[in-house]
Motif scaffolding. Structure first.
Motif, PDB file in Angstrom:
ATOM      1  N   THR A  31       1.172  12.134  20.838  1.00  0.00           N
ATOM      2  CA  THR A  31       0.860  10.729  20.604  1.00  0.00           C
ATOM      3  C   THR A  31       1.391  10.335  19.230  1.00  0.00           C
ATOM      4  O   THR A  31       1.322  11.098  18.279  1.00  0.00           O
ATOM      5  CB  THR A  31      -0.651  10.453  20.682  1.00  0.00           C
ATOM      6  OG1 THR A  31      -1.350  11.211  19.699  1.00  0.00           O
ATOM      7  CG2 THR A  31      -1.201  10.769  22.066  1.00  0.00           C
ATOM      8  N   LEU A  38       3.681   7.549  23.598  1.00  0.00           N
ATOM      9  CA  LEU A  38       3.447   8.897  24.107  1.00  0.00           C
ATOM     10  C   LEU A  38       4.823   9.498  24.347  1.00  0.00           C
ATOM     11  O   LEU A  38       5.607   8.977  25.147  1.00  0.00           O
ATOM     12  CB  LEU A  38       2.651   8.869  25.406  1.00  0.00           C
ATOM     13  CG  LEU A  38       2.387  10.231  26.044  1.00  0.00           C
ATOM     14  CD1 LEU A  38       1.504  11.094  25.149  1.00  0.00           C
ATOM     15  CD2 LEU A  38       1.766  10.079  27.418  1.00  0.00           C
ATOM     16  N   LEU A  74      -5.901   9.252  27.797  1.00  0.00           N
ATOM     17  CA  LEU A  74      -5.411   8.750  26.522  1.00  0.00           C
ATOM     18  C   LEU A  74      -6.423   7.773  25.950  1.00  0.00           C
ATOM     19  O   LEU A  74      -7.069   7.026  26.695  1.00  0.00           O
ATOM     20  CB  LEU A  74      -4.067   8.047  26.712  1.00  0.00           C
ATOM     21  CG  LEU A  74      -2.967   8.933  27.276  1.00  0.00           C
ATOM     22  CD1 LEU A  74      -1.845   8.100  27.856  1.00  0.00           C
ATOM     23  CD2 LEU A  74      -2.460   9.876  26.204  1.00  0.00           C
TER      24      LEU A  74
END
Length: 112
Positions: A31, A38, A74
């Motif tokens: 990240t 990403l 995420l």
């Protein structure tokens, strides 16, 4: 370095990398909070250097990451997303799971 060990650069040119997760097939996901990216890195020939390095998803203020059972989780500053990891390492369309996490600063991590 101890005997039998060495160090080499796997990938380069990342912009403010924050956290990493490694998939079962060895694909590495990083990240990048600043650009909200990403990045997928893959070593296709087994030489310890990424042959593929590409942005596979954009989420503003992206930080936390976790992989489990073919899914990627995420997290940004206030939201949790889940998406499918494709066989080629790309990421399917993320689905928001939570959109109102408490404000606890700029960064969030996740663990399953």
């Amino acid at each position: 370095m101890p005997s039998g060990f060495n160090i080499q650069r796997f990938g380069e040119g990342l912009d403010n990398p924050r956290l990493i997760a490694v998939a079962d097939d060895g694909t590495i996901y990083v990240t990048e909070r600043g650009p909200g990216a990403l990045v997928m890195l893959r070593d296709l020939d087994g030489d310890g250097i990424a042959d593929v390095q590409k942005t596979v998803l954009q989420i503003e203020q992206l930080h936390g990451i976790e992989l489990r059972d073919g899914k990627i989780y995420l997290i940004d500053t206030r939201k949790l997303y889940v998406a499918d990891v494709q066989p080629d390492g790309s990421i399917g369309a993320p689905q928001m799971v939570i959109d109102d996490l408490p404000d606890a600063g700029l960064t969030k991590t996740i663990a399953l």
